[in-house]
Design a protein around this motif. Structure first.
Motif, PDB file in Angstrom:
ATOM      1  N   LYS A 114       0.833  -1.197   0.000  1.00  0.00           N
ATOM      2  CA  LYS A 114       0.000   0.000   0.000  1.00  0.00           C
ATOM      3  C   LYS A 114       0.874   1.256   0.000  1.00  0.00           C
ATOM      4  N   SER A 115       1.966   1.196   0.755  1.00  0.00           N
ATOM      5  CA  SER A 115       2.878   2.328   0.825  1.00  0.00           C
ATOM      6  C   SER A 115       3.469   2.622  -0.547  1.00  0.00           C
ATOM      7  N   ARG A 116       3.886   1.568  -1.249  1.00  0.00           N
ATOM      8  CA  ARG A 116       4.453   1.755  -2.581  1.00  0.00           C
ATOM      9  C   ARG A 116       3.413   2.318  -3.544  1.00  0.00           C
ATOM     10  N   LYS A 117       2.179   1.857  -3.412  1.00  0.00           N
ATOM     11  CA  LYS A 117       1.099   2.360  -4.264  1.00  0.00           C
ATOM     12  C   LYS A 117       0.877   3.846  -4.000  1.00  0.00           C
ATOM     13  N   TRP A 118       0.894   4.238  -2.718  1.00  0.00           N
ATOM     14  CA  TRP A 118       0.697   5.641  -2.360  1.00  0.00           C
ATOM     15  C   TRP A 118       1.841   6.493  -2.910  1.00  0.00           C
ATOM     16  N   ASN A 119       3.051   6.015  -2.760  1.00  0.00           N
ATOM     17  CA  ASN A 119       4.199   6.747  -3.291  1.00  0.00           C
ATOM     18  C   ASN A 119       4.084   6.916  -4.804  1.00  0.00           C
ATOM     19  N   SER A 120       3.606   5.874  -5.481  1.00  0.00           N
ATOM     20  CA  SER A 120       3.437   5.940  -6.927  1.00  0.00           C
ATOM     21  C   SER A 120       2.388   6.982  -7.306  1.00  0.00           C
ATOM     22  N   MET A 121       1.308   7.040  -6.528  1.00  0.00           N
ATOM     23  CA  MET A 121       0.264   8.035  -6.769  1.00  0.00           C
ATOM     24  C   MET A 121       0.833   9.447  -6.614  1.00  0.00           C
ATOM     25  N   ILE A 122       1.619   9.633  -5.571  1.00  0.00           N
ATOM     26  CA  ILE A 122       2.200  10.946  -5.290  1.00  0.00           C
ATOM     27  C   ILE A 122       3.177  11.361  -6.392  1.00  0.00           C
ATOM     28  N   GLN A 123       4.041  10.417  -6.784  1.00  0.00           N
ATOM     29  CA  GLN A 123       5.080  10.726  -7.762  1.00  0.00           C
ATOM     30  C   GLN A 123       4.524  10.959  -9.164  1.00  0.00           C
ATOM     31  N   SER A 124       3.334  10.417  -9.455  1.00  0.00           N
ATOM     32  CA  SER A 124       2.740  10.585 -10.778  1.00  0.00           C
ATOM     33  C   SER A 124       1.827  11.809 -10.852  1.00  0.00           C
TER      34      SER A 124
END
Length: 207
Positions: A114-124
């Motif tokens: 979930k953390s990686r998914k959130w980071n991906s959302m933020i970075q995109s």
């Protein structure tokens, strides 16, 4: 875990203020900074509540071996201590009364995905500037964090679910989030970790 007596599985608990939020309703937060850490804990029931050591990804981390019993990474040749990969998300929590407070959300184990998914959302996330689109700062948008039920062959628990609301529309709030992000990156904020209360904002997965 030191939790509020009215908290239920799936609720979101603030270990500092004692506030309890429904996981279905969730909390609104501004992500400000992120750290990936590897935390070494003493065996359960042994030693104090503070970690033995905290490693960054570039440190010389002790060799570990995953146990098939509990899926923990135990230090090879050690005394039973184990190391947990932990993602630390520093956030500004937007409260219902219009106030805000800084907090830490630590994700580990099943929540690393979930953390990686959130980071991906933020970075995109991008914003439009005078020279065209650019990557938005981490602290520029508001996210809604809720909890959902999850399960696998070994049991059931509650996990995080994130969705992006939109950009901050308050200059004062933006300045607060930016200042908090800078204080984390500069090392001004020191996190005190304790076993079972790693973070200020806790998802109550089990009772």
């Amino acid at each position: 875990m030191d939790t509020h007596e009215t908290a239920r599985k799936g609720d979101i608990y603030n270990t500092v203020s004692g506030d309890v939020h429904s996981g279905k309703t969730g909390i609104r937060v501004i992500p400000c900074a992120y750290q990936r850490r590897f935390i070494q804990w003493s065996p359960r029931g042994v030693g104090g509540s503070a970690p033995i050591a905290i490693f960054t990804p570039t440190d010389n981390i002790p060799k570990t071996e995953r146990s098939s019993d509990d899926n923990k990474e135990y230090v090879v040749g050690g005394d039973g201590s184990y190391i947990e990969e932990t993602h630390q998300h520093f956030v500004v929590v937007l409260k219902e009364d219009g106030s805000s407070e800084t907090a830490l959300i630590a994700m580990k184990s099943t929540q690393l995905k979930k953390s990686r998914k959130w980071n991906s959302m933020i970075q995109s996330t991008t914003m439009k500037g005078k020279n065209g689109p650019f990557q938005a700062p981490r602290f520029s948008h508001v996210y809604l964090l809720k909890t959902i039920s999850e399960e696998n062959s070994k049991g059931a628990w509650h996990g995080w679910e994130m969705s992006k609301e939109g950009p901050i529309d308050n200059a004062g709030l933006y300045a607060q989030a930016k200042a908090f992000a800078e204080s984390i990156l500069s090392g001004d904020v020191v996190v005190k970790l304790h076993k079972n209360t790693l973070n200020q904002i806790v998802l109550i997965s089990h009772l």
